[in-house]
Design a protein around this motif. Structure first.
Motif, PDB file in Angstrom:
ATOM      1  N   PRO A 128      -9.140  37.220 -27.914  1.00  0.00           N
ATOM      2  CA  PRO A 128      -8.242  38.324 -27.560  1.00  0.00           C
ATOM      3  C   PRO A 128      -7.805  38.256 -26.098  1.00  0.00           C
ATOM      4  O   PRO A 128      -8.613  38.050 -25.201  1.00  0.00           O
ATOM      5  N   ASN A 129      -6.502  38.402 -25.876  1.00  0.00           N
ATOM      6  CA  ASN A 129      -5.895  38.438 -24.530  1.00  0.00           C
ATOM      7  C   ASN A 129      -6.187  37.188 -23.710  1.00  0.00           C
ATOM      8  O   ASN A 129      -6.290  37.261 -22.483  1.00  0.00           O
ATOM      9  N   GLN A 130      -6.328  36.057 -24.366  1.00  0.00           N
ATOM     10  CA  GLN A 130      -6.619  34.788 -23.688  1.00  0.00           C
ATOM     11  C   GLN A 130      -5.475  33.801 -23.932  1.00  0.00           C
ATOM     12  O   GLN A 130      -4.818  33.890 -24.951  1.00  0.00           O
ATOM     13  N   PRO A 131      -5.262  32.883 -23.059  1.00  0.00           N
ATOM     14  CA  PRO A 131      -5.858  32.782 -21.726  1.00  0.00           C
ATOM     15  C   PRO A 131      -5.228  33.822 -20.796  1.00  0.00           C
ATOM     16  O   PRO A 131      -4.050  34.132 -20.915  1.00  0.00           O
ATOM     17  N   ASN A 132      -6.035  34.346 -19.881  1.00  0.00           N
ATOM     18  CA  ASN A 132      -5.520  35.397 -19.007  1.00  0.00           C
ATOM     19  C   ASN A 132      -5.571  35.061 -17.519  1.00  0.00           C
ATOM     20  O   ASN A 132      -5.076  35.819 -16.702  1.00  0.00           O
ATOM     21  N   ASN A 133      -6.194  33.946 -17.151  1.00  0.00           N
ATOM     22  CA  ASN A 133      -6.288  33.533 -15.747  1.00  0.00           C
ATOM     23  C   ASN A 133      -6.716  34.690 -14.846  1.00  0.00           C
ATOM     24  O   ASN A 133      -6.173  34.890 -13.758  1.00  0.00           O
ATOM     25  N   ARG A 134      -7.699  35.434 -15.289  1.00  0.00           N
ATOM     26  CA  ARG A 134      -8.203  36.569 -14.517  1.00  0.00           C
ATOM     27  C   ARG A 134      -8.555  36.134 -13.100  1.00  0.00           C
ATOM     28  O   ARG A 134      -9.125  35.059 -12.897  1.00  0.00           O
ATOM     29  N   TYR A 135      -8.189  36.921 -12.148  1.00  0.00           N
ATOM     30  CA  TYR A 135      -8.424  36.666 -10.720  1.00  0.00           C
ATOM     31  C   TYR A 135      -7.726  35.393 -10.227  1.00  0.00           C
ATOM     32  O   TYR A 135      -8.093  34.837  -9.204  1.00  0.00           O
ATOM     33  N   ASP A 136      -6.718  34.910 -10.980  1.00  0.00           N
ATOM     34  CA  ASP A 136      -5.971  33.700 -10.610  1.00  0.00           C
ATOM     35  C   ASP A 136      -6.862  32.490 -10.397  1.00  0.00           C
ATOM     36  O   ASP A 136      -6.564  31.629  -9.568  1.00  0.00           O
ATOM     37  N   SER A 137      -7.961  32.417 -11.132  1.00  0.00           N
ATOM     38  CA  SER A 137      -8.878  31.291 -10.887  1.00  0.00           C
ATOM     39  C   SER A 137      -9.533  30.735 -12.156  1.00  0.00           C
ATOM     40  O   SER A 137     -10.500  30.000 -12.057  1.00  0.00           O
ATOM     41  N   GLU A 138      -9.017  31.060 -13.320  1.00  0.00           N
ATOM     42  CA  GLU A 138      -9.635  30.575 -14.553  1.00  0.00           C
ATOM     43  C   GLU A 138      -8.834  29.390 -15.094  1.00  0.00           C
ATOM     44  O   GLU A 138      -7.732  29.560 -15.606  1.00  0.00           O
ATOM     45  N   ASN A 139      -9.398  28.206 -14.956  1.00  0.00           N
ATOM     46  CA  ASN A 139      -8.694  26.982 -15.340  1.00  0.00           C
ATOM     47  C   ASN A 139      -9.443  26.117 -16.347  1.00  0.00           C
ATOM     48  O   ASN A 139      -8.955  25.062 -16.719  1.00  0.00           O
ATOM     49  N   CYS A 140     -10.625  26.540 -16.760  1.00  0.00           N
ATOM     50  CA  CYS A 140     -11.434  25.770 -17.703  1.00  0.00           C
ATOM     51  C   CYS A 140     -11.636  26.587 -18.980  1.00  0.00           C
ATOM     52  O   CYS A 140     -11.464  27.810 -18.975  1.00  0.00           O
ATOM     53  N   VAL A 141     -11.997  25.924 -20.065  1.00  0.00           N
ATOM     54  CA  VAL A 141     -12.065  26.576 -21.377  1.00  0.00           C
ATOM     55  C   VAL A 141     -13.492  26.578 -21.912  1.00  0.00           C
ATOM     56  O   VAL A 141     -14.206  25.577 -21.801  1.00  0.00           O
ATOM     57  N   THR A 142     -13.881  27.706 -22.498  1.00  0.00           N
ATOM     58  CA  THR A 142     -15.161  27.824 -23.189  1.00  0.00           C
ATOM     59  C   THR A 142     -14.928  28.285 -24.622  1.00  0.00           C
ATOM     60  O   THR A 142     -13.922  28.936 -24.919  1.00  0.00           O
ATOM     61  N   ILE A 143     -15.863  27.930 -25.495  1.00  0.00           N
ATOM     62  CA  ILE A 143     -15.980  28.602 -26.792  1.00  0.00           C
ATOM     63  C   ILE A 143     -16.965  29.729 -26.543  1.00  0.00           C
ATOM     64  O   ILE A 143     -18.082  29.491 -26.076  1.00  0.00           O
ATOM     65  N   THR A 144     -16.535  30.951 -26.820  1.00  0.00           N
ATOM     66  CA  THR A 144     -17.303  32.133 -26.429  1.00  0.00           C
ATOM     67  C   THR A 144     -17.625  33.006 -27.629  1.00  0.00           C
ATOM     68  O   THR A 144     -16.794  33.228 -28.508  1.00  0.00           O
ATOM     69  N   LYS A 145     -18.867  33.516 -27.622  1.00  0.00           N
ATOM     70  CA  LYS A 145     -19.264  34.508 -28.615  1.00  0.00           C
ATOM     71  C   LYS A 145     -19.770  35.732 -27.864  1.00  0.00           C
ATOM     72  O   LYS A 145     -20.856  35.708 -27.285  1.00  0.00           O
ATOM     73  N   ASP A 146     -18.946  36.740 -27.841  1.00  0.00           N
ATOM     74  CA  ASP A 146     -19.296  38.013 -27.220  1.00  0.00           C
ATOM     75  C   ASP A 146     -18.573  39.085 -28.028  1.00  0.00           C
ATOM     76  O   ASP A 146     -17.440  39.462 -27.729  1.00  0.00           O
TER      77      ASP A 146
END
Length: 173
Positions: A128-146
Motif C-alpha cells: 500500500p502507498n509504495q513506493p513512496n520515497n519517504r523522507y526523500d531517501s528510500e532507494n532500496c526494496v524489501t519484501i515486507t510483512k507488517d
C-alpha cells in the motif's frame, strides 16, 4: 526415419553439491541452507542476520562465490518467483518483518532497476502507498510483512542504510 531418444541421468557429487545431467541440461541441487526454485534454476538463501543494503549485496556475492557461482540479492522476475519467495518466508522458523531484495532506484527516483544492468524492472509487487520515497531517501526494496500497515509479503522502498534480513540468489546450474 524415427529416432528414439533415451534420457540418461548421470549423478555426480562435487563437494556438498549433487548434480544431475538430463540430456545435456545440468540440474544441481542447491547447497545446504539454500532453497531451490526449479522454474529458473535458482537457489535462494534467506538470512537470519540483518545488514544494510550494500553489505547484503557483498555478502550475497561472497556466499555465492564460496559455491563457485555468481550471485546477488534476489531479483524476482515474475509473480511465480515472488510467490515462491513469499511462501518460503511464510514457513520460516523465525519471525521477520522485512527482507532486502536487489532492486534499486538510486539513479532515477521511482524507476527501479536491476543493479548490474540498470534495466528497469518489468514486474513489481508493491504494498500500500509504495513506493513512496519517504523522507526523500528510500532507494532500496524489501519484501515486507507488517499486517498493521497492510503489508502482507509485499514490496516497500526503504532506506539502503537500514538493517534488514536479506535474500540472496544464485544459479543452481
Amino acid at each position: 526415419m524415427q529416432v528414439k531418444q533415451y534420457l540418461a541421468v548421470i549423478a555426480i557429487s562435487i563437494g556438498a553439491v549433487t548434480c544431475k545431467t538430463i540430456v545435456q541440461r545440468p540440474m544441481c541441487a542447491c547447497p545446504a541452507g539454500w532453497k531451490e526454485y526449479n522454474a529458473d534454476n535458482k537457489c535462494f538463501y534467506f538470512s537470519r542476520d540483518t545488514l544494510n543494503y550494500p553489505d547484503s549485496m557483498r555478502i550475497c556475492g561472497f556466499l555465492s562465490r564460496s559455491h563457485g557461482k555468481e550471485g546477488q540479492l534476489a531479483l524476482p522476475d515474475d509473480a511465480a518467483e515472488n510467490t515462491f519467495l513469499t511462501n518460503v518466508l511464510e514457513n520460516l522458523a523465525y519471525n521477520y518483518t522485512s527482507f532486502f531484495i536487489g532492486f534499486i532506484d538510486q539513479a532515477v527516483e521511482g524507476v527501479f532497476v536491476y543493479p548490474k544492468t540498470n534495466v528497469a524492472i518489468k514486474y513489481s509487487n508493491w504494498g500500500p502507498n509504495q513506493p513512496n520515497n519517504r523522507y526523500d531517501s528510500e532507494n532500496c526494496v524489501t519484501i515486507t510483512k507488517d499486517l498493521t500497515y497492510g503489508f502482507n509479503n509485499t514490496w516497500a522502498d526503504e532506506v539502503c542504510i537500514g538493517v534488514y534480513n536479506y535474500i540472496c540468489e544464485m544459479s543452481s546450474a
